[in-house]
Structure formats: structure tokens, C-alpha cells
Write a protein that holds these residues in place. Structure first.
Motif, PDB file in Angstrom:
ATOM      1  N   LYS A 203       0.823  -1.213   0.000  1.00 21.81           N
ATOM      2  CA  LYS A 203       0.000   0.000   0.000  1.00 21.81           C
ATOM      3  C   LYS A 203       0.855   1.261   0.000  1.00 21.81           C
ATOM      4  CE  LYS A 203      -3.581   2.346   2.747  1.00 21.81           C
ATOM      5  NZ  LYS A 203      -4.594   2.431   1.699  1.00 21.81           N
ATOM      6  N   TYR A 204       2.079   1.155   0.504  1.00 14.18           N
ATOM      7  CA  TYR A 204       2.884   2.350   0.776  1.00 14.18           C
ATOM      8  C   TYR A 204       4.022   2.516  -0.222  1.00 14.18           C
ATOM      9  CZ  TYR A 204       0.199   1.779   5.008  1.00 14.18           C
ATOM     10  OH  TYR A 204      -0.849   1.611   5.893  1.00 14.18           O
ATOM     11  N   GLY A 205       3.702   2.397  -1.503  1.00 12.57           N
ATOM     12  CA  GLY A 205       4.718   2.527  -2.541  1.00 12.57           C
ATOM     13  C   GLY A 205       5.496   3.832  -2.488  1.00 12.57           C
ATOM     14  N   PRO A 206       4.844   4.994  -2.384  1.00 15.80           N
ATOM     15  CA  PRO A 206       5.596   6.254  -2.337  1.00 15.80           C
ATOM     16  C   PRO A 206       6.566   6.324  -1.159  1.00 15.80           C
ATOM     17  CG  PRO A 206       3.286   6.681  -2.832  1.00 15.80           C
ATOM     18  CD  PRO A 206       3.385   5.233  -2.471  1.00 15.80           C
ATOM     19  N   GLN A 207       6.149   5.786  -0.010  1.00 21.77           N
ATOM     20  CA  GLN A 207       7.028   5.805   1.164  1.00 21.77           C
ATOM     21  C   GLN A 207       8.227   4.869   0.966  1.00 21.77           C
ATOM     22  OE1 GLN A 207       3.741   5.587   1.171  1.00 21.77           O
ATOM     23  NE2 GLN A 207       2.885   7.068   2.611  1.00 21.77           N
ATOM     24  N   VAL A 208       7.981   3.720   0.323  1.00 23.58           N
ATOM     25  CA  VAL A 208       9.089   2.812   0.031  1.00 23.58           C
ATOM     26  C   VAL A 208      10.054   3.453  -0.957  1.00 23.58           C
ATOM     27  CG1 VAL A 208       9.713   0.574  -0.963  1.00 23.58           C
ATOM     28  CG2 VAL A 208       7.718   0.762   0.545  1.00 23.58           C
ATOM     29  N   SER A 209       9.527   4.134  -1.968  1.00 25.24           N
ATOM     30  CA  SER A 209      10.388   4.817  -2.932  1.00 25.24           C
ATOM     31  C   SER A 209      11.242   5.880  -2.242  1.00 25.24           C
ATOM     32  CB  SER A 209       9.535   5.465  -4.034  1.00 25.24           C
ATOM     33  OG  SER A 209       8.887   4.479  -4.809  1.00 25.24           O
ATOM     34  N   ALA A 210      10.649   6.567  -1.276  1.00 29.51           N
ATOM     35  CA  ALA A 210      11.409   7.580  -0.539  1.00 29.51           C
ATOM     36  C   ALA A 210      12.553   6.951   0.250  1.00 29.51           C
ATOM     37  CB  ALA A 210      10.474   8.351   0.393  1.00 29.51           C
ATOM     38  N   GLU A 323     -15.403 -10.027  -4.927  1.00 33.16           N
ATOM     39  CA  GLU A 323     -15.543  -8.693  -4.342  1.00 33.16           C
ATOM     40  C   GLU A 323     -14.466  -8.448  -3.293  1.00 33.16           C
ATOM     41  OE1 GLU A 323     -18.867  -5.752  -2.274  1.00 33.16           O
ATOM     42  OE2 GLU A 323     -19.380  -7.841  -2.678  1.00 33.16           O
ATOM     43  N   ASN A 324     -14.205  -9.466  -2.457  1.00 40.65           N
ATOM     44  CA  ASN A 324     -13.164  -9.319  -1.439  1.00 40.65           C
ATOM     45  C   ASN A 324     -11.798  -9.081  -2.071  1.00 40.65           C
ATOM     46  OD1 ASN A 324     -15.045  -9.696   0.563  1.00 40.65           O
ATOM     47  ND2 ASN A 324     -14.546 -11.848   0.913  1.00 40.65           N
ATOM     48  N   LEU A 325     -11.509  -9.800  -3.171  1.00 40.69           N
ATOM     49  CA  LEU A 325     -10.219  -9.609  -3.832  1.00 40.69           C
ATOM     50  C   LEU A 325     -10.081  -8.195  -4.379  1.00 40.69           C
ATOM     51  CD1 LEU A 325      -7.536 -10.555  -5.090  1.00 40.69           C
ATOM     52  CD2 LEU A 325      -8.862 -11.153  -7.130  1.00 40.69           C
ATOM     53  N   LEU A 326     -11.102  -7.712  -5.085  1.00 36.68           N
ATOM     54  CA  LEU A 326     -11.014  -6.379  -5.690  1.00 36.68           C
ATOM     55  C   LEU A 326     -10.852  -5.305  -4.623  1.00 36.68           C
ATOM     56  CD1 LEU A 326     -13.658  -6.743  -8.532  1.00 36.68           C
ATOM     57  CD2 LEU A 326     -11.178  -6.675  -8.762  1.00 36.68           C
ATOM     58  N   ARG A 327     -11.559  -5.450  -3.517  1.00 36.98           N
ATOM     59  CA  ARG A 327     -11.404  -4.470  -2.432  1.00 36.98           C
ATOM     60  C   ARG A 327     -10.012  -4.584  -1.813  1.00 36.98           C
ATOM     61  NH1 ARG A 327     -15.984  -1.829  -1.774  1.00 36.98           N
ATOM     62  NH2 ARG A 327     -17.960  -2.822  -2.314  1.00 36.98           N
ATOM     63  N   ASP A 328      -9.488  -5.804  -1.729  1.00 37.51           N
ATOM     64  CA  ASP A 328      -8.138  -6.000  -1.202  1.00 37.51           C
ATOM     65  C   ASP A 328      -7.107  -5.331  -2.108  1.00 37.51           C
ATOM     66  OD1 ASP A 328      -6.646  -6.967   0.896  1.00 37.51           O
ATOM     67  OD2 ASP A 328      -6.398  -8.970   0.080  1.00 37.51           O
ATOM     68  N   LEU A 329      -7.283  -5.473  -3.414  1.00 38.73           N
ATOM     69  CA  LEU A 329      -6.363  -4.827  -4.356  1.00 38.73           C
ATOM     70  C   LEU A 329      -6.421  -3.311  -4.226  1.00 38.73           C
ATOM     71  CD1 LEU A 329      -6.952  -7.021  -7.537  1.00 38.73           C
ATOM     72  CD2 LEU A 329      -4.928  -7.003  -6.078  1.00 38.73           C
ATOM     73  N   ALA A 330      -7.629  -2.788  -4.043  1.00 34.14           N
ATOM     74  CA  ALA A 330      -7.769  -1.337  -3.857  1.00 34.14           C
ATOM     75  C   ALA A 330      -7.087  -0.891  -2.570  1.00 34.14           C
ATOM     76  CB  ALA A 330      -9.242  -0.947  -3.848  1.00 34.14           C
ATOM     77  N   HIS A 331      -7.245  -1.681  -1.502  1.00 34.33           N
ATOM     78  CA  HIS A 331      -6.621  -1.341  -0.224  1.00 34.33           C
ATOM     79  C   HIS A 331      -5.094  -1.371  -0.325  1.00 34.33           C
ATOM     80  CE1 HIS A 331     -10.508  -2.723   2.008  1.00 34.33           C
ATOM     81  NE2 HIS A 331     -10.589  -1.478   1.565  1.00 34.33           N
ATOM     82  N   HIS A 332      -4.568  -2.214  -1.217  1.00 34.11           N
ATOM     83  CA  HIS A 332      -3.114  -2.290  -1.393  1.00 34.11           C
ATOM     84  C   HIS A 332      -2.613  -1.345  -2.475  1.00 34.11           C
ATOM     85  CE1 HIS A 332      -3.706  -6.004   0.960  1.00 34.11           C
ATOM     86  NE2 HIS A 332      -2.454  -5.798   1.348  1.00 34.11           N
ATOM     87  N   ASN A 333      -3.515  -0.494  -2.964  1.00 38.54           N
ATOM     88  CA  ASN A 333      -3.129   0.617  -3.841  1.00 38.54           C
ATOM     89  C   ASN A 333      -2.627   0.166  -5.209  1.00 38.54           C
ATOM     90  OD1 ASN A 333      -3.054   3.400  -4.227  1.00 38.54           O
ATOM     91  ND2 ASN A 333      -0.933   3.598  -3.594  1.00 38.54           N
ATOM     92  N   LEU A 334      -3.031  -1.033  -5.656  1.00 39.92           N
ATOM     93  CA  LEU A 334      -2.619  -1.478  -6.982  1.00 39.92           C
ATOM     94  C   LEU A 334      -3.081  -0.478  -8.034  1.00 39.92           C
ATOM     95  CD1 LEU A 334      -1.355  -3.813  -8.681  1.00 39.92           C
ATOM     96  CD2 LEU A 334      -3.700  -4.604  -9.011  1.00 39.92           C
ATOM     97  N   GLN A 335      -2.249  -0.268  -9.032  1.00 40.24           N
ATOM     98  CA  GLN A 335      -2.580   0.706 -10.059  1.00 40.24           C
ATOM     99  C   GLN A 335      -1.845   0.386 -11.354  1.00 40.24           C
ATOM    100  OE1 GLN A 335      -0.216   4.585  -8.900  1.00 40.24           O
ATOM    101  NE2 GLN A 335      -0.929   3.590  -7.026  1.00 40.24           N
ATOM    102  N   ASN A 336      -2.289   1.070 -12.427  1.00 41.09           N
ATOM    103  CA  ASN A 336      -1.606   1.022 -13.726  1.00 41.09           C
ATOM    104  C   ASN A 336      -1.574  -0.385 -14.324  1.00 41.09           C
ATOM    105  OD1 ASN A 336      -1.045   3.777 -13.297  1.00 41.09           O
ATOM    106  ND2 ASN A 336       0.877   3.279 -12.262  1.00 41.09           N
ATOM    107  N   ARG A 337      -2.736  -1.000 -14.444  1.00 37.35           N
ATOM    108  CA  ARG A 337      -2.842  -2.302 -15.091  1.00 37.35           C
ATOM    109  C   ARG A 337      -3.906  -2.254 -16.185  1.00 37.35           C
ATOM    110  NH1 ARG A 337       1.025  -2.497 -12.433  1.00 37.35           N
ATOM    111  NH2 ARG A 337       1.840  -4.199 -11.151  1.00 37.35           N
ATOM    112  N   LYS A 338      -3.749  -3.117 -17.200  1.00 37.84           N
ATOM    113  CA  LYS A 338      -4.753  -3.314 -18.231  1.00 37.84           C
ATOM    114  C   LYS A 338      -5.660  -4.456 -17.775  1.00 37.84           C
ATOM    115  CE  LYS A 338      -2.768  -0.433 -21.224  1.00 37.84           C
ATOM    116  NZ  LYS A 338      -1.500  -0.142 -20.536  1.00 37.84           N
ATOM    117  N   VAL A 339      -6.967  -4.284 -17.933  1.00 40.81           N
ATOM    118  CA  VAL A 339      -7.924  -5.212 -17.324  1.00 40.81           C
ATOM    119  C   VAL A 339      -8.999  -5.621 -18.324  1.00 40.81           C
ATOM    120  CG1 VAL A 339      -9.547  -5.555 -15.416  1.00 40.81           C
ATOM    121  CG2 VAL A 339      -7.555  -4.079 -15.093  1.00 40.81           C
TER     122      VAL A 339
END
Length: 450
Positions: A203-210, A323-339
């Protein structure tokens, strides 16, 4: 009986492994167990770097007392207060009241919360502060939200070691090894390292990048994490992975298909799509959400460039596992994928639209095609729709043509839907005397399909 290993001539691993608890943090399956790393420095001053989980406390204290060999303990460095690393901190403070806690102000507050005690004479470290133990000098670097707010890491400028807290960790017990170069890490450990990062820190990609940006300015020759092997060779392998994961960049151009099927119709469509993709030379992974823990699918979603979600309609919504998976992915901030999406519904397919709405809440998720719609099972001729979808996915994976913008269904649905049970009457008009064949409600309980 003690069980320790030397990291360097004066640094000792005094951690422990747990293979009896199948679930880590009450959430993540760990079929290969879990390591809890703690380190003891035997310089002019002695230092413990973090403690361990309550489940392995006996081994930890036996290791510590043997390695100390009668010496007093001077410092306890607390990088991270999560109980899998600090549950035994209170006991250690009682056993060694002479030791001074080295931490930051946020950590002191958490020590009070977890252990109902106020550490006496704590040494509070700010960004860039140093601690000398004789031959060694440690510089402290804040790493907030990697993945708790109090986290810090420390750098030993003498031996060029980074004590990285939860960063660069992995699921899995150590099984006698200590160093990543003692195993085939890519083959035997990388999947667990990825699943660990994506589910716990993802979830914390920007913080890890920092934190990676700060670490890039240091001459790091060894990384000592709080879980998993110590790195002393080829550090760039894992650092490169972390850079990709933190930036939400896929590692692999291919397709991960996650499906939630009840009676097999949706699974059959997912299997056919996978075959058509494989025939086109596209790497494919498939996950049955009814039997696969979502942590594995979260890791796959971070790994792959393209995702397919296939779900039945359930209670006029998305099947629970999907539904649980999609909400889990959102909570982990997944982004930039083709679906791409496949929906199924025996009388009122609705999962596609609802999955698209959840994906729309996530950043940079591009829907390649309108959902393929099944009604109970694939109808005669629908295999061509799956073949066409495979063609769109394959072209996008290979970069042969730009992916089209997200779009609504190509054909506007027509008909009237029962507000009570979801049954759809497919017609441009609804007779006034019509009665729902499912719930027996009158025409007044129908509304136009949106």
C-alpha cells in the motif's frame, strides 16, 4: 539450547523460526514457516537490534544469553514496534534493566501502549543522528509508513550494513541458512518475498520509494531484514524488485486470470480464454478465488501487466470471493494495469458493471473491452467472443497496438429489471399486467435497465 549464526565477526543472528503457526498476523498463509530476525552486536558496547514474536521467545532468550556470555547489555535498538518484532521487548527490559532503549519519539509512545512501561533513559534518535559503540558507528534514518509510522532503519558505516526493519523481508523459515546467497533465491524465495512485500508493505509505494532514495546515497554492502535471509551479495536483485513494486510497475508482461465460479460456467470461460492466450504465446497464470488465499492473487496482480477478473453474479452483486479480492487490491493501492472482465448471471448479469465500478476507484486501471457476458454458461458461438478478447489482450501485452480507452458496453442493454429479485425482462416495452416469473411481483416493481 541456543541456535545462533555469525553475520560478521562481531555481529550475531540470535533470531528464531516458527513452523507451527500456519497463518502469519492472522491473515497470511505461511506454509514454509516464518523467521523472526534479531541481531546482537558484540562491540565495546553490546547492542540488540529488535526482538522477536512471542511464539519464539524461549529460543530468542537462550540465544541472547549464550551470545552475551555474561556481558551486560548496553543498548536495545528498536526499529519497528509491531509485536512480531517487539512483543518480547518488555521482557527483555526486565531481564536487562541496565540496557538503554535507542528509538525515536513515536516508538516511545508505542512502548508505553504495548508494554505499560516508560523506558528509562531512552536515547531518542532523529533523522541523521548517530550512535557509536566503539568500532561501529550507526546512523539512523526515518522510514515512516514502511509500514508503520514509527519505523526507522539504521546504517553501520563501519561494516556498511543496513538494518532495514520490515523492508527487504520475506515469508519463510530459514531452515539453517542465513544468507540469501546460500539458496537459489530466485527459484525458492522470490515468490514469498513478493507476496510478503505486496501484502504487507504494498500500500505504501511512495514511502518505500522515498526510503530507497535515501538508501541509494549509502554504500550498502549487506542488508539485515527482520524476516527472511540476510543479503551480502547481489543486493541489486532485490533492490530492483522493490523499485518496481514501489512504483506499481509490472515485472512480467502477461496475463493473470482470477475467477470466482460456483457451478463451473465461469471457470470454463476462463479456461478457454487462457487457452487462446497461450496459443498466442502469452504467459498466463490462473487463480480460483474459491480455494486460493487472496494474498497470492494480490502478489500476482503486482507481478503481471494484464489482469482478467471473471465472476458470477451473486445476490445481485459480485460473488463474495471476487468482491473481497477487488477491495483488497484497492486497499493495497494497486494501479496502472490493463484489465478485462467476464461476467455471468443466469437471469440478471450484474457483476461486470459492479467490478468495473470498483476498478474505476483505483488509479490507472484501463478496461480494454466491454465485459464478456455469460448467461449460466457459454452459449453456442460465444467462444468467438473469448477468442476476440484473447486477441485484444495479446496485442496489448505485445504492444502491437495502443490499448483502447475504457469503454462502456458496446450495446446499451434493453429491458426492465425487477427491483426485488433482479430478473430482467428483455423487451422495449413491459406489459402492464406482467408478473415476475421469479418472485411474482407485478410490473410496478420493475424499472428500466440502466
Amino acid at each position: 539450547m541456543y541456535c545462533i549464526r555469525k553475520v560478521t565477526e562481531d555481529l550475531v543472528w540470535i533470531g528464531a523460526n516458527n513452523r507451527q503457526h500456519p497463518i502469519f498476523e492472522a491473515a497470511y498463509p505461511v506454509p514454509r514457516g516464518m523467521s523472526f530476525n534479531s541481531y546482537l552486536l558484540l562491540d565495546e558496547k553490546t547492542v540488540v537490534f529488535d526482538t522477536v514474536d512471542r511464539s519464539v521467545q524461549t529460543q530468542f532468550f537462550e540465544n541472547l544469553e549464550y551470545a552475551l556470555n555474561g556481558r551486560k547489555l548496553d543498548y536495545i535498538v528498536v526499529h519497528h514496534m509491531e509485536p512480531d518484532h517487539a512483543a518480547t521487548l518488555g521482557d527483555l527490559m526486565l531481564r536487562h534493566p541496565e540496557a538503554r532503549i535507542v528509538c525515536n519519539g513515536k516508538t516511545v509512545n508505542m512502548i508505553r501502549q504495548f508494554h505499560w512501561t516508560d523506558p528509562q533513559n531512552a536515547i531518542l534518535m532523529k533523522e541523521g543522528d548517530t550512535l557509536s559503540t566503539g568500532r561501529h558507528t550507526f546512523t539512523f534514518v526515518n522510514a515512516p509508513m514502511v509500514h508503520w509510522p514509527e519505523v526507522m532503519v539504521s546504517y553501520d558505516s563501519t561494516d556498511k550494513i543496513l538494518f532495514s526493519a520490515d523492508a527487504f523481508g520475506s515469508f519463510g523459515a530459514l531452515n539453517g541458512v542465513l544468507f540469501a546467497d546460500e539458496v537459489d533465491f530466485q527459484r525458492d524465495w522470490m515468490d514469498d518475498a513478493r507476496r510478503y512485500y505486496t501484502n504487507i508493505v504494498g500500500k505504501y509505494g511512495p514511502q518505500v520509494s522515498a526510503l530507497l532514495a535515501k538508501a541509494s546515497k549509502l554504500d550498502i554492502q549487506m542488508i539485515c531484514p527482520l524476516h527472511g535471509p540476510v543479503w551480502r551479495k547481489d543486493l541489486g536483485v532485490l533492490i530492483e524488485k522493490y523499485a518496481k513494486w514501489a512504483a506499481y510497475q509490472p515485472e512480467k508482461e502477461g496475463v493473470a486470470i482470477a475467477f470466482a465460479s460456483i457451478y463451473g460456467g465461469t471457470e470454463a470461460a476462463a479456461n478457454i480464454l487462457a487457452c487462446r492466450l497461450a496459443e498466442r504465446g502469452i504467459p498466463v497464470e490462473m487463480y480460483d478465488l474459491t480455494v486460493t488465499d487472496p494474498s497470492y492473487v494480490v502478489a500476482a496482480a503486482f507481478q503481471y501487466s494484464h489482469l482478467v477478473f471473471a465472476s458470477v453474479t451473486y445476490n445481485n452483486g459480485i460473488f463474495t470471493a471476487m468482491e473481497n479480492l477487488l477491495r483488497d487490491l484497492a486497499h493495497h493501492n494497486l494501479q496502472n494495469r490493463k484489465v478485462a472482465l467476464i461476467q455471468n448471471g443466469s437471469w440478471a448479469p450484474a457483476s461486470g458493471k459492479l467490478m468495473a465500478q470498483l476498478l474505476d476507484e483505483m488509479k490507472g486501471m484501463t478496461l480494454l473491452e466491454a465485459p464478456v457476458t455469460l448467461k449460466s454458461a457459454l452459449a453456442q458461438g460465444q467462444e468467438t467472443e473469448l477468442d476476440a478478447l484473447a486477441g485484444v489482450l495479446a496485442a496489448s501485452v505485445k504492444g502491437e497496438e495502443p490499448a483502447p480507452a475504457a469503454q462502456e458496453s458496446q450495446e446499451k442493454p434493453r429491458g426492465f429489471v425487477c427491483k426485488i429479485c433482479g430478473f430482467i425482462y428483455e423487451s422495449d416495452t413491459l406489459p402492464d399486467d406482467y408478473v415476475c416469473p421469479i418472485c411474482r411481483r407485478p410490473a410496478s416493481d420493475f424499472e428500466p435497465v440502466q
